[in-house]
Design an enzyme around this catalytic site. Structure first.
Site, PDB file in Angstrom:
ATOM      1  N   THR A  66      -3.007 113.949 -46.260  1.00 25.64           N
ATOM      2  CA  THR A  66      -3.027 114.187 -44.697  1.00 25.64           C
ATOM      3  C   THR A  66      -4.353 114.952 -44.402  1.00 25.64           C
ATOM      4  O   THR A  66      -4.897 115.398 -45.058  1.00 25.64           O
ATOM      5  CB  THR A  66      -1.932 114.987 -44.084  1.00 25.64           C
ATOM      6  N   LYS A  77       0.748 126.863 -23.136  1.00 23.40           N
ATOM      7  CA  LYS A  77       1.839 127.868 -22.876  1.00 23.40           C
ATOM      8  C   LYS A  77       1.544 128.602 -21.374  1.00 23.40           C
ATOM      9  O   LYS A  77       0.584 129.483 -21.552  1.00 23.40           O
ATOM     10  CB  LYS A  77       2.323 128.771 -23.753  1.00 23.40           C
ATOM     11  N   TRP A 114       6.113 125.367 -20.677  1.00 23.01           N
ATOM     12  CA  TRP A 114       5.261 124.566 -21.321  1.00 23.01           C
ATOM     13  C   TRP A 114       4.654 123.324 -20.673  1.00 23.01           C
ATOM     14  O   TRP A 114       5.487 122.789 -19.845  1.00 23.01           O
ATOM     15  CB  TRP A 114       6.125 123.994 -22.904  1.00 23.01           C
TER      16      TRP A 114
END
Ligand code: AMP
Length: 541
Positions: free
Chosen positions: A185, A438, A443
């Site tokens: 990854t 935030k 959110w």
């Protein structure tokens, strides 16, 4: 009592055997990194893959040894996939877009014994070779005529290597849980982590990729997997194409819209797949030239959220259906896809488009749930958003060489994405957990804001990050790249977004830049942007 059916190990060499026997004359076409185009059949491909396995054996490669590839999508790369994995070795697909120090890290970490590289990457590897501790041979993936002058030690030409073999080789049979492929990854923090696929996981993933509701691949398909073979196995397409007997077209080192379009038209491509940035360029090219998309029927787009305007334009202007997909290197990668199910097929066009903007339904074999911070399962109501957790036989259990597994006690893998799931089963990513903004305890989805902003005709690309705010903790900063010669003020953007997002989501500032940074897998690099704007003072202080 056990069942009494044949215990046939699920090995990837079976795909190639199937293609060779049942679709011997189906073509594989490849643009070459050294220039020009190459065309042959699955029958020819199978012989060369066996020669490749023989050559690797001759070089001393044994069971479970790692063979690295640093290569574009080509027929040779696919021969190496099958050659290495088919003989029981592990094909480690290295992403050339990683930083040089990450390339060194992953090849040393994987203990790769051979590196097979496209001629394009010779200068890059010459600089790193002294740090690559375990590579014994560098195989440059060209014929002798195109071998470059190089300072690399123990260099071989791929074509010479396989020409020396007979192809008289039988794929061995072994445990289906044997490692087959390795992919790291890109890792936004810390070192990249290795995901070690097994033959079984790749085989099952391929059966999934051949379901009618997934990638739309059949034996009649002509497929251009623009998504690189070093990015989560090109979403499994080369295996699926061989498994179906579909014609495969590889774009080699070319990712420009003009070359891709030429291939789509000349080869009669019906199915393709890539990340949104590739298609952004293509749609601009089509608009500028007035060209159409020929026989193309389906484009699978994933890796980042697909903007509504992209889906709409493909479908309305070019008659190409967009299949919005979600997945990760850790999920092989297919996890969910956006085909229509019976419950939504009679909705209005607008409602269907709303659903296509979501990341799709989980496929058979991948279980998906969303949980709050305390691990409670949240309802599938299309509103409650939480941590997206997945599990299944092609989902990671443990990162390569890690000492503990990557799942919780119930086998759930936390994807790091925040999502909701609606009553029809469609999952929607609202953000990466670490990219969510935030603001005053609530959110804000950076993805929703970005997707709304790119529909503005003067905006070429948009990224939204949270920036420190003394009252709200964080507020959204929108960073945009405009179309050539255009400019967009904060007020103009607010007016455009007003009816598309909640008022308190409107970005506190809109900044225009020359270029938005991207990661090695083509996603917006929020980390680089946050670094760039770390001391940015919003005008709303
Ligand atoms: P990678 O392992 O590089 O393929 O990255 C996987 C990550 O890409 C996921 O965890 C998501 O954050 C993101 N991703 C993949 N597909 C989508 C999509 N369709 N929409 C939004 N994010 C996506």
């Amino acid at each position: 009592m056990l069942g009494q059916m044949q215990n046939w190990p699920l090995l990837v060499s079976k795909f190639l055997e199937h293609a060779e026997i049942n679709h011997p004359r189906r073509e594989i076409v490849s643009m070459l990194p050294e220039g020009g185009q190459f065309r042959y059949t699955y029958a020819d491909h199978a012989v060369r893959a066996r020669k490749c396995a023989q050559a690797l054996e001759r070089l001393g490669i044994g069971f479970s040894d790692r063979v690295a590839t640093l290569a574009w999508n080509t027929h040779r790369h696919m021969e190496l996939w099958f050659g290495a994995a088919g003989m029981g070795a592990v094909c480690h697909t290295v992403n050339p877009r990683l930083f040089p120090e990450q390339l060194v890290y992953i090849m040393n970490h994987a203990e790769d014994r051979i590196l097979c590289l496209d001629v394009t990457f010779v200068p890059l590897i010459e600089k790193l070779a002294s740090e690559l501790k375990t590579i014994e041979h560098y195989v440059i993936m060209v014929g002798r005529d195109h071998m470059p002058e190089t300072s690399l030690p123990n260099v071989l030409s791929y074509e010479d290597l396989i020409d020396a073999e007979s192809g008289d080789y039988r794929w061995p049979t072994f445990d289906e849980n044997t490692a087959c492929g390795l992919c790291y990854t890109s890792g936004t923090t810390g070192n990249p982590k290795g995901v070690l696929y097994s033959h079984r996981s790749n085989f099952l993933h391929t059966l999934l990729a051949l379901q009618g509701d997934t990638l739309s691949i059949t034996s009649k398909s002509v497929i251009l997997p623009v998504v690189p073979m070093f990015h989560a196995n090109a979403w499994g397409i080369p295996y699926a194409a061989a498994g179906a007997g579909a014609k495969l077209v590889f774009n080699g080192p070319h990712h420009d819209p003009e070359t891709l379009h030429k291939l789509i038209m000349e080869e009669g491509i019906t199915v393709t797949a890539a990340v949104p940035t590739v298609w952004m360029g293509m749609l601009k090219y089509l608009e500028a030239t007035g060209k159409d998309m020929g026989k193309l029927k389906t484009v699978t787009i994933g890796g980042s959220a697909v903007p509504r305007v992209m889906i709409d334009t493909f479908q309305r202007n070019y008659g190409v259906r967009v299949n919005h997909a979600w997945g990760m290197t850790e999920t092989s990668p297919l996890g969910s896809l956006g085909s229509e199910n019976g419950a939504v097929e009679n909705l209005s066009e607008k409602e269907k488009l709303d659903i296509q903007c979501k990341q799709g339904r989980s496929v058979l074999g991948v279980e998906m749930t969303i949980m709050d911070d305390d691990g409670n399962v949240l309802p599938r109501d299309g509103k409650s958003s939480g941590h997206l957790m997945v599990r299944g036989p092609w989902v990671i259990d443990t990162y390569y060489k890690a000492d503990k597994n990557a799942t919780d006690a119930d086998g759930w893998f936390d994807t790091g994405d925040v999502a909701c799931i609606d009553e029809y089963g469609y999952m929607q990513i609202t953000d990466r957990a670490k990219d969510v903004i935030k603001s005053g305890g609530e959110w804000i989805s950076s993805i929703d804001l970005e997707n709304a902003a790119v529909a503005h005709p003067k905006v070429a690309e948009a990224a939204v990050i949270g920036v420190y705010h003394p009252k709200w903790d964080e507020r959204p900063l929108m960073v945009i790249v405009t179309e050539k010669g255009e400019s967009v003020s904060t007020e103009e953007m607010h007016a455009f977004l007003e009816d598309k997002v909640a008022k308190w989501w409107l970005p506190d500032d809109v900044v225009t830049v020359e270029e938005i940074p991207h990661t090695a897998t083509g996603k917006i690099s929020k980390k680089s942007l946050r670094d760039q704007f770390t001391d940015y003072k919003l005008p709303t202080y």
